[in-house]
Design an enzyme around this catalytic site. Sequence first.
Site, PDB file in Angstrom:
ATOM      1  N   SER A 658       0.999  -1.276   0.211  1.00  0.00           N
ATOM      2  CA  SER A 658      -0.009   0.022  -0.114  1.00  0.00           C
ATOM      3  C   SER A 658       0.983   1.237  -0.109  1.00  0.00           C
ATOM      4  O   SER A 658       0.368   2.344  -0.206  1.00  0.00           O
ATOM      5  CB  SER A 658      -0.949   0.000   1.308  1.00  0.00           C
ATOM      6  OG  SER A 658      -0.149  -0.052   2.337  1.00  0.00           O
ATOM      7  N   LYS A 701      -6.302   4.505   7.933  1.00  0.00           N
ATOM      8  CA  LYS A 701      -5.010   5.562   7.648  1.00  0.00           C
ATOM      9  C   LYS A 701      -5.590   6.816   7.448  1.00  0.00           C
ATOM     10  O   LYS A 701      -4.832   7.796   8.090  1.00  0.00           O
ATOM     11  CB  LYS A 701      -4.572   4.737   6.091  1.00  0.00           C
ATOM     12  CG  LYS A 701      -4.079   3.254   6.289  1.00  0.00           C
ATOM     13  CD  LYS A 701      -3.770   2.917   4.905  1.00  0.00           C
ATOM     14  CE  LYS A 701      -2.956   1.520   5.015  1.00  0.00           C
ATOM     15  NZ  LYS A 701      -2.710   1.109   3.678  1.00  0.00           N
TER      16      LYS A 701
END
Length: 814
Positions: A658, A701
Amino acid sequence: MTPVTPLSPADLYRACDPAHLGFETTSEVAPLDEIVGQPRAVEAVRFGVRIPQDGFNIYALGPTGTGKFTLVRRSLEEQAAQKPSPPDWCYVYNFESPYRPKVLRLPPGTGAQLRQDMQQLIADLRSALSAAFESDEYQTRREVIQQEFMERQQKAFTELQEKAQQRGLTLLRTPAGFVFAPVRLGQVLSPEEFQRLPPEERERITANIQAMQEELQRVLHQMPRWQRELRQKLMELDREVAGYTVRPLVEELRQKYSHLEEVVAYLNAVEADIVANAMLFLQPEVPPGVPPAVAALQQQMPGAPLRRYEVNVLVDHSKATGAPVVYEDNPTYQNLIGRIEHMAHMGMLLTDFTLIKPGALHRANGGYLILDAHRVLQHPLAWEGLKRALQSRQLRIEAPLQTLGLFSTVSLEPEPIPLDVKVVLLGNRLLYYLLSALDPDFDELFKVAADFDDQMSRTLEDERLYARLVATLVQKESLRPFTSRAVARVIEHSARLVGDAERLSVRMNRIVDLLREADFWANVEGAEVVEAAHVQQAIDAQTFRSDRLRQRVQEEILRETIRIETSGARVGQINGLSVIDLGNFAFGRPNRITARVWAGKGQVVDIEREVKLAGPIYSKGVLILSSFLEGRYATERPLSLSASLVFEQSYGEIEGDSASAAELFALLSAIAEVPIKQSLAVTGSVDQHGNIQAIGGVNEKIEGFFDICKARGLTGEQGVIVPRANVKHLMLRADVVEAVANGQFAIYAIETVDEGIELLMGIPAGERDESGAYPEGTLNFLVEQRLAKLAEHEKGKKDEEENSNGEGEQDNEA
């Protein structure tokens, strides 16, 4: 290229409208009978339960909390209610081979009745036999038999005495036995008198004594035979009397159980054994001088005379209605297969058939057994014992060491019991796949896989169904009624648990815990119903109890122990985002990623991989961005640069791709020497063509970077860039959505690297024109120019080395 605009607040959170749920409080909702969100598993369980062939046992696979046990138990109970109750199973004494107890298969409820009847029979026989053997008739007949023996014995001695008298002798009984002595005038001669007799007389008397002694020996040799005949007649008398006494009582039971051949055969053996051992019933229950408590204990010890007539009811279905459904939460070998217990007595371990105890397979025989797969595999021999029972379709009770061939002492060998059971294993997916791959018997024994999902779709109809499910759980847990707004908040939190605005969690253990905690907070406030605020308070309390580490990380960032910049711009530095998973709690944290470039041979050095702190997926992402660089900028000339990438202040292993998009942006910034806005953070993976791909943990996140920005003060320039494919997963906290609505924070969704370049560096990425060149002032143009300079530098360096090598060769020739 169309400029990328921030996502609207509506894109960041999908709310549930309470008005669509159709009720004010959960007390108005009828309980839900169906299983929600598991159509595949429901069909598999129903199929596995109904198919009668061997091997179609069920393995219910899926994460915990998805309702595996509830669905399996309910389906089994529904099917079990339609089946007849299975038979009772009993162990009884084997009169022919005591160490091999026999098994009786009896109609449901008959086992307990037979045990009671046998106990009553023994009690009746004690009194009946005692009365029979104390009766005048028995005593008279016994005395007659004994008198006959005495008369025969006396007659033999009388005849012997008469013969002795005819020879001038008499028969005397002495401590040493029978002897003959000479007689004169009715008096026994003394040894002195015998010696004074003439020699001829002494020889005659000695010869007569010898002859009579032989006669005596013949009589004495007949005595044991007469005694055996006496004992035989007395035994026949005892058997006759016992038979007259026992037969009517046993006959009553034979008539009662005449339809059960096994029981009749057993009663016949019991009758024969009691008749042969009737004296056992005449012994006092409490021997003289023995305390009653000790006597009672002795009667319960293995080997006690009358224990052989007991009936060990192994499985009793007298109260059963339908087939049994058994769940064994401690599936050890003995708890599954059964065991033979022992009792300590005088330093010895004793056992008999009454100490045979059933296992879960015995109790479930004729029905269904539910087991936890992981627990079965944890216990030695349990898995092998279960497989052996299912393969042989019989239950053989053995000691574990005997199964391994390590137990050689004399023990019981109970007759095996036929097995007819459907087994359901509950476990996770990994364990199912491992068993399927590594155990050759597994697929033959567990042919039905019931795969439980952990999420379901979220349509308006699904929300209504889920609301009914929540209402059912509230009623089942006896909680306060929940308002429709409270249920709507639960549905929204369910979507957040799976990290998808279009899905709902069916791991109901966490939902049930949330309902209980919300009810608790409503009780603290003295509210009669649970409101949405109570649900939110429960969510906040759960987070607070678990976020110690998150708070510590954020504190270190704010104290600048961990360096994270949220303002300004820097070349080759970007804020990446990662997720730390702590089980039931996960949070996001920003990571500073930096890149450096220099002239080289086209190698991108991943420092994390070099020091073995990178997982394979992370390393794969770095290799992909290297391929992107070569594919976009090095189609006509080699990539003449070297670069390094690193997660700064990272001290643990990194896994996942990611951060590959963030690393690519940092690398492009370092090559083009264009600064990146530090007010933005990036997450997303990239493919070789520059497309931004979805990642996991997008909500955590975003919130992780938002919390740092909020603590330092929101400026309106801060934000997070996420993949466009992750927009459907957004279920952000209310404070994040509010900040976006007020223009204090922004969430951007991109599909390509070029879109991210414009957001992060403030200049267009640029596209090649007809001549194949990038427009001046674009980032791609700057990158290509820098790479060209590095290539020229590398080429010049190579030419100098070749010239230097050539001059050295000429000097050597000279």
